[in-house]
Each structure stands twice: as structure tokens, then as C-alpha cells.
Design a protein around this motif. Structure first.
Motif, PDB file in Angstrom:
ATOM      1  N   GLU A 250      76.253 102.525  15.929  1.00 20.68           N
ATOM      2  CA  GLU A 250      75.027 103.164  16.411  1.00 20.68           C
ATOM      3  C   GLU A 250      75.362 103.863  17.723  1.00 20.68           C
ATOM      4  OE1 GLU A 250      70.361 102.282  17.582  1.00 20.68           O
ATOM      5  OE2 GLU A 250      71.574 100.677  16.694  1.00 20.68           O
ATOM      6  N   TYR A 251      75.118 105.177  17.771  1.00 27.31           N
ATOM      7  CA  TYR A 251      75.548 105.986  18.910  1.00 27.31           C
ATOM      8  C   TYR A 251      74.371 106.308  19.831  1.00 27.31           C
ATOM      9  CZ  TYR A 251      79.987 106.571  16.540  1.00 27.31           C
ATOM     10  OH  TYR A 251      81.197 106.328  15.939  1.00 27.31           O
ATOM     11  N   GLU A 252      74.543 105.976  21.103  1.00 24.12           N
ATOM     12  CA  GLU A 252      73.514 106.286  22.086  1.00 24.12           C
ATOM     13  C   GLU A 252      73.279 107.793  22.175  1.00 24.12           C
ATOM     14  OE1 GLU A 252      74.638 104.547  25.769  1.00 24.12           O
ATOM     15  OE2 GLU A 252      74.408 102.472  25.077  1.00 24.12           O
ATOM     16  N   GLY A 253      74.344 108.575  21.981  1.00 23.46           N
ATOM     17  CA  GLY A 253      74.210 110.024  22.054  1.00 23.46           C
ATOM     18  C   GLY A 253      73.259 110.567  21.008  1.00 23.46           C
ATOM     19  N   VAL A 254      73.243 109.958  19.822  1.00 14.58           N
ATOM     20  CA  VAL A 254      72.323 110.389  18.769  1.00 14.58           C
ATOM     21  C   VAL A 254      70.890 110.104  19.173  1.00 14.58           C
ATOM     22  CG1 VAL A 254      71.602 109.988  16.388  1.00 14.58           C
ATOM     23  CG2 VAL A 254      74.028 110.099  16.947  1.00 14.58           C
ATOM     24  N   THR A 255      70.662 108.900  19.693  1.00 11.75           N
ATOM     25  CA  THR A 255      69.307 108.526  20.104  1.00 11.75           C
ATOM     26  C   THR A 255      68.813 109.433  21.217  1.00 11.75           C
ATOM     27  OG1 THR A 255      69.798 106.226  19.498  1.00 11.75           O
ATOM     28  CG2 THR A 255      67.864 106.616  20.883  1.00 11.75           C
ATOM     29  N   GLU A 256      69.674 109.723  22.184  1.00 17.57           N
ATOM     30  CA  GLU A 256      69.285 110.583  23.300  1.00 17.57           C
ATOM     31  C   GLU A 256      68.968 111.999  22.823  1.00 17.57           C
ATOM     32  OE1 GLU A 256      72.590 110.353  25.915  1.00 17.57           O
ATOM     33  OE2 GLU A 256      72.202 108.273  26.502  1.00 17.57           O
ATOM     34  N   ALA A 257      69.741 112.501  21.868  1.00 16.23           N
ATOM     35  CA  ALA A 257      69.577 113.886  21.422  1.00 16.23           C
ATOM     36  C   ALA A 257      68.427 114.060  20.442  1.00 16.23           C
ATOM     37  CB  ALA A 257      70.875 114.381  20.794  1.00 16.23           C
ATOM     38  N   THR A 258      68.173 113.046  19.606  1.00 19.41           N
ATOM     39  CA  THR A 258      67.197 113.207  18.533  1.00 19.41           C
ATOM     40  C   THR A 258      65.923 112.400  18.729  1.00 19.41           C
ATOM     41  OG1 THR A 258      68.070 111.376  17.199  1.00 19.41           O
ATOM     42  CG2 THR A 258      69.129 113.535  16.939  1.00 19.41           C
ATOM     43  N   GLY A 259      65.982 111.376  19.571  1.00 20.11           N
ATOM     44  CA  GLY A 259      64.810 110.536  19.771  1.00 20.11           C
ATOM     45  C   GLY A 259      64.628 109.468  18.711  1.00 20.11           C
ATOM     46  N   HIS A 260      65.595 109.350  17.786  1.00 18.94           N
ATOM     47  CA  HIS A 260      65.491 108.279  16.802  1.00 18.94           C
ATOM     48  C   HIS A 260      66.820 107.544  16.689  1.00 18.94           C
ATOM     49  CE1 HIS A 260      67.070 111.484  14.008  1.00 18.94           C
ATOM     50  NE2 HIS A 260      67.800 110.467  13.596  1.00 18.94           N
ATOM     51  N   ARG A 261      66.747 106.330  16.175  1.00 19.73           N
ATOM     52  CA  ARG A 261      67.936 105.496  16.037  1.00 19.73           C
ATOM     53  C   ARG A 261      68.538 105.682  14.653  1.00 19.73           C
ATOM     54  NH1 ARG A 261      66.490  99.497  17.313  1.00 19.73           N
ATOM     55  NH2 ARG A 261      68.730  99.295  16.867  1.00 19.73           N
ATOM     56  N   ASP A 262      69.848 105.873  14.630  1.00 16.75           N
ATOM     57  CA  ASP A 262      70.559 106.094  13.380  1.00 16.75           C
ATOM     58  C   ASP A 262      71.670 105.074  13.237  1.00 16.75           C
ATOM     59  OD1 ASP A 262      71.310 107.971  11.034  1.00 16.75           O
ATOM     60  OD2 ASP A 262      73.195 107.763  12.145  1.00 16.75           O
ATOM     61  N   ALA A 263      71.743 104.437  12.075  1.00 18.49           N
ATOM     62  CA  ALA A 263      72.857 103.544  11.762  1.00 18.49           C
ATOM     63  C   ALA A 263      73.909 104.367  11.030  1.00 18.49           C
ATOM     64  CB  ALA A 263      72.382 102.380  10.902  1.00 18.49           C
ATOM     65  N   TYR A 264      75.050 104.573  11.681  1.00 17.42           N
ATOM     66  CA  TYR A 264      76.108 105.380  11.085  1.00 17.42           C
ATOM     67  C   TYR A 264      77.084 104.455  10.362  1.00 17.42           C
ATOM     68  CZ  TYR A 264      80.024 108.556  10.529  1.00 17.42           C
ATOM     69  OH  TYR A 264      81.039 109.313   9.999  1.00 17.42           O
ATOM     70  N   ILE A 265      77.283 104.696   9.079  1.00 20.04           N
ATOM     71  CA  ILE A 265      78.214 103.883   8.301  1.00 20.04           C
ATOM     72  C   ILE A 265      79.596 104.485   8.482  1.00 20.04           C
ATOM     73  CG2 ILE A 265      78.788 103.035   5.998  1.00 20.04           C
ATOM     74  CD1 ILE A 265      75.778 103.178   5.368  1.00 20.04           C
ATOM     75  N   ALA A 266      80.353 103.875   9.390  1.00 17.65           N
ATOM     76  CA  ALA A 266      81.645 104.439   9.784  1.00 17.65           C
ATOM     77  C   ALA A 266      82.704 104.254   8.707  1.00 17.65           C
ATOM     78  CB  ALA A 266      82.107 103.798  11.096  1.00 17.65           C
ATOM     79  N   LEU A 267      82.668 103.129   8.022  1.00 21.04           N
ATOM     80  CA  LEU A 267      83.635 102.848   6.961  1.00 21.04           C
ATOM     81  C   LEU A 267      82.991 101.950   5.925  1.00 21.04           C
ATOM     82  CD1 LEU A 267      87.102 102.017   8.626  1.00 21.04           C
ATOM     83  CD2 LEU A 267      86.621 103.897   7.051  1.00 21.04           C
ATOM     84  N   VAL A 268      83.255 102.237   4.668  1.00 19.85           N
ATOM     85  CA  VAL A 268      82.924 101.321   3.586  1.00 19.85           C
ATOM     86  C   VAL A 268      84.042 101.440   2.559  1.00 19.85           C
ATOM     87  CG1 VAL A 268      81.458 103.055   2.452  1.00 19.85           C
ATOM     88  CG2 VAL A 268      81.204 100.637   1.863  1.00 19.85           C
ATOM     89  N   GLY A 269      84.556 100.308   2.139  1.00 18.49           N
ATOM     90  CA  GLY A 269      85.683 100.351   1.212  1.00 18.49           C
ATOM     91  C   GLY A 269      85.752  99.112   0.343  1.00 18.49           C
ATOM     92  N   THR A 270      86.274  99.302  -0.846  1.00 16.91           N
ATOM     93  CA  THR A 270      86.481  98.207  -1.779  1.00 16.91           C
ATOM     94  C   THR A 270      87.954  98.151  -2.146  1.00 16.91           C
ATOM     95  OG1 THR A 270      84.270  98.547  -2.710  1.00 16.91           O
ATOM     96  CG2 THR A 270      85.817  97.251  -4.022  1.00 16.91           C
ATOM     97  N   GLY A 271      88.536  96.975  -2.145  1.00 18.00           N
ATOM     98  CA  GLY A 271      89.914  96.826  -2.593  1.00 18.00           C
ATOM     99  C   GLY A 271      90.067  97.362  -4.005  1.00 18.00           C
ATOM    100  N   ARG A 272      91.212  97.927  -4.299  1.00 18.45           N
ATOM    101  CA  ARG A 272      91.404  98.601  -5.582  1.00 18.45           C
ATOM    102  C   ARG A 272      91.159  97.669  -6.773  1.00 18.45           C
ATOM    103  NH1 ARG A 272      94.468 103.360  -4.944  1.00 18.45           N
ATOM    104  NH2 ARG A 272      95.555 103.058  -6.915  1.00 18.45           N
ATOM    105  N   ALA A 273      91.504  96.403  -6.628  1.00 20.86           N
ATOM    106  CA  ALA A 273      91.337  95.459  -7.732  1.00 20.86           C
ATOM    107  C   ALA A 273      89.877  95.114  -7.990  1.00 20.86           C
ATOM    108  CB  ALA A 273      92.125  94.182  -7.450  1.00 20.86           C
ATOM    109  N   ALA A 274      88.988  95.403  -7.011  1.00 25.23           N
ATOM    110  CA  ALA A 274      87.577  95.024  -7.147  1.00 25.23           C
ATOM    111  C   ALA A 274      86.670  96.223  -7.379  1.00 25.23           C
ATOM    112  CB  ALA A 274      87.129  94.264  -5.903  1.00 25.23           C
ATOM    113  N   ARG A 275      87.230  97.406  -7.642  1.00 24.07           N
ATOM    114  CA  ARG A 275      86.399  98.586  -7.856  1.00 24.07           C
ATOM    115  C   ARG A 275      85.601  98.475  -9.160  1.00 24.07           C
ATOM    116  NH1 ARG A 275      90.617 103.453  -6.073  1.00 24.07           N
ATOM    117  NH2 ARG A 275      90.488 103.079  -3.823  1.00 24.07           N
ATOM    118  N   LYS A 276      84.492  99.214  -9.188  1.00 31.66           N
ATOM    119  CA  LYS A 276      83.620  99.301 -10.368  1.00 31.66           C
ATOM    120  C   LYS A 276      82.966  97.967 -10.711  1.00 31.66           C
ATOM    121  CE  LYS A 276      85.140 103.536 -10.805  1.00 31.66           C
ATOM    122  NZ  LYS A 276      84.320 104.691 -10.330  1.00 31.66           N
ATOM    123  N   ARG A 277      82.777  97.132  -9.691  1.00 32.03           N
ATOM    124  CA  ARG A 277      82.143  95.838  -9.944  1.00 32.03           C
ATOM    125  C   ARG A 277      80.904  95.631  -9.078  1.00 32.03           C
ATOM    126  NH1 ARG A 277      87.242  91.885  -9.343  1.00 32.03           N
ATOM    127  NH2 ARG A 277      85.653  90.283  -9.675  1.00 32.03           N
TER     128      ARG A 277
END
Length: 335
Positions: A250-277
Motif C-alpha cells: 500500500e503506497y502513501e503516494g497513491v493515497t496522497e495523489a488520489t485520495g483513496h487507499r489502494d491495495a497493490y498486489i505486488a506479486l502472486v505466484g503458484t509453484g509449477r507443480a500446483a498450477r491449475k488447482r
């Protein structure tokens, strides 16, 4: 040249002679942040950087601000900048990253081209220090609708190679059901599981374009940034086996510039053996619910338009829609 146009050229040259170039320092971040805000307004860019986020860059082990950054100053005001970031590997080549811009009121004077010239020159010794004898390329990005920036890169020999979408969703809209796949458990990402997440990240992204492994050094910096939010970060296990993870900022710069709070999903990943599950969807559902409960108004993320894992479809199922597209440009340099 007509006398009037000659006078304009001489006046412009006189103004440019008053500009000074030097590396960016920590004491410059207030002005640097204001410059980035002006660029965002002019270019409709949604990459907001507050002071906190810029200060974090000085701790990055793959940045060298004395040699790999430059600010253009008009007196004490910073009116243009360029920075370089090395990568953790040169496989098959070292794609060093450039990030820079010029204040809207100082455009049309050739400063953007001079910044690219600086970057190409400064990149070579930084590259040789890390990966002597390996090929070097410089990558940079522009918004797909920024005609001037696209033309500038084309004129300097850069070619478009990849497209990335910025996506967002309104957290006041109904959220996907936060159901965990059978046999999996999703828990908070605590420091004792950070190494599990790093190894998952490297496994998940090793078939992604332009991705290099995150070293323990680069991962430690990534997890220490001020924007990191443990409450928006989770890891999935199947028994004792780590399967996937999500990291939220969550970036303070976003809140200051837009007036709203944003949850930024910086990374999401699944191990190759667990994909499609259903692991990634379960993690996304959990972080969206957590961000909404914490008072965030929106969630956002970035995705490769040609992701080999079909991530674009996953995010659309979770309610994200495309807001903008950026173009990554690449140019080979003598390494």
C-alpha cells in the motif's frame, strides 16, 4: 534560418545552459516526488511514487545512485531524471532497466533524448562490473498512448518487445468467495515463511519473459520496503509443502495523489507443480477480502499481456479490469 527562429533557438540554448546535471541524492526526494507527480498528471500515468517509496530505492542492492542516476536541475528544482537498475542475472543477456522522465514544462528541448544517451553510456560500466563479457541490453517502458515517448524511443533505436496491462478493481463491488481449495491451507505470510515465498517466486516466474531469479539479497530488500503490508500477504500450503503466495503493498503516494487507499498486489505466484488447482484464485480472494476489511477502496496489479500461465484471465475472473497498457522497449548495447 529566419531571424525569429534563430532567436528562439538561442534563447532555448541559454536556458539549457542554466541546467545542471548530477546524480540524485536522498535530499532530492521531495522535489523528485513532485516532478513524478507532474509527469503523471501530464501523461495520465498511474505509477505514483511518494517520498517513502523513492527513499526505499536507495537501499536497493541492484541500484547504484552515484553512477546509475542523474537529475536535471534548474537551480534547486529537479526537472528531469534518469535511473538504472541492474538485474540479478545475465541470462541470456543482462536486461538493465532504465526509468526516467522530463517535466512537462521542459519538454521539446531534447532533454528526453539526452537522458537516453546518458543511460546508454552509464549502463556499460555498471554492466561490466557485474557481468563482464556478457551481452547487454537496456529496457525501458512507455504508456501505449504516449505518442511522443513512443516516437522518442523509436528514433533512438529501441524496439517494442512486450506489453503489460495495469488492472484494478473496486473493492465496494461484490468480492469472489474466499474459498480455500480442498487440501490446501492459506495462512498469513510471516517472516519465518519468507524464504518459502522467495523459492516459490523463482519457481513460478522462471518461464516468464524478462524475469530473473530473486537472490536472497534482492528479496530482503523487496520485503523491507515501507509499502509492504503483512496483512495483505499470504502463503498457501498443502501439508508442509508451500504451494503459492501473494504479497500486497500500500503506497502513501497513491493515497496522497488520489485520495483513496489502494491495495497493490505486488506479486502472486503458484509453484509449477500446483498450477491449475485453484491456489492463485484462493490467494487473490483472501487478499481482496483482507484489503477491503482494512479500509482499502481499490486493488490493483500489473500483468504481462502474454503471461504463459493465463494470469490475465485469472485476474478478470477476480473482478479486475484493464486501465492502461505499457510498452516495454529494448535496445542492445555494446557490453
Amino acid at each position: 534560418m529566419p531571424a525569429g527562429r534563430q532567436g528562439i533557438k538561442l534563447a532555448r540554448m541559454a536556458r539549457d545552459e542554466a541546467l545542471s546535471w548530477r546524480p540524485i541524492e536522498r535530499g532530492d526526494v521531495e522535489g523528485w516526488s513532485a516532478l513524478i507527480a507532474a509527469v503523471q498528471v501530464a501523461d495520465h500515468d498511474r505509477e505514483y511514487y511518494g517520498v517513502e517509496g523513492l527513499l526505499d530505492l536507495f537501499q536497493d542492492p541492484y541500484r547504484d545512485f552515484p553512477r546509475g542516476s542523474v537529475g536535471i536541475f534548474d537551480g534547486t528544482a529537479i526537472v528531469g531524471y534518469g535511473t538504472l537498475m541492474s538485474r540479478t542475472a545475465a541470462d541470456p543477456e543482462h536486461q538493465m532497466r532504465y526509468w526516467g522522465a522530463v517535466h512537462p514544462e521542459y519538454r521539446g528541448r531534447g532533454l528526453g533524448g539526452r537522458l537516453l544517451d546518458w543511460a546508454e553510456s552509464a549502463a556499460v560500466p555498471l554492466h561490466r562490473d557485474r557481468y563482464p563479457g556478457r551481452p547487454l541490453a537496456l529496457s525501458t517502458y512507455t504508456l501505449s498512448g504516449n505518442r511522443e515517448a513512443l516516437a522518442l524511443h523509436e528514433a533512438h533505436g529501441y524496439r517494442p518487445v512486450r506489453w503489460f496491462h495495469g488492472m484494478a478493481r473496486d473493492l465496494s463491488a461484490p468480492l469472489p468467495e474466499a474459498a480455500e481449495p480442498a487440501g490446501f491451507e492459506i495462512v498469513g505470510l510471516t517472516p519465518d515463511a519468507w524464504e518459502h515465498a522467495r523459492l516459490l517466486r523463482n519457481d513460478a516466474f522462471r518461464d516468464h519473459w524478462g524475469s530473473t531469479e530473486m537472490t536472497p539479497e534482492s528479496w530482503a530488500h523487496f520485503m523491507a520496503v515501507g509499502a509492504y503490508r503483512s496483512g495483505y500477504s499470504f502463503i498457501a500450503y498443502g501439508g508442509d509443502q508451500p504451494l503459492g503466495f501473494v504479497i500486497g503493498h500500500e503506497y502513501e503516494g497513491v493515497t496522497e495523489a488520489t485520495g483513496h487507499r489502494d491495495a497493490y498486489i505486488a506479486l502472486v505466484g503458484t509453484g509449477r507443480a500446483a498450477r491449475k488447482r485453484g491456489v492463485a484464485f484462493g490467494l487473490l480472494s483472501r487478499v481482496l477480502a483482507a484489503a477491503k476489511a482494512a479500509g482499502c477502496d481499490t486493488a490493483s496489479l500489473g500483468v504481462d499481456a502474454d503471461s504463459p500461465t493465463g494470469a490475465l484471465g485469472l485476474y478478470q475472473r477476480a473482478g479486475f479490469t484493464m486501465e492502461h497498457t505499457s510498452v516495454t522497449h529494448l535496445k542492445s548495447l555494446p557490453g
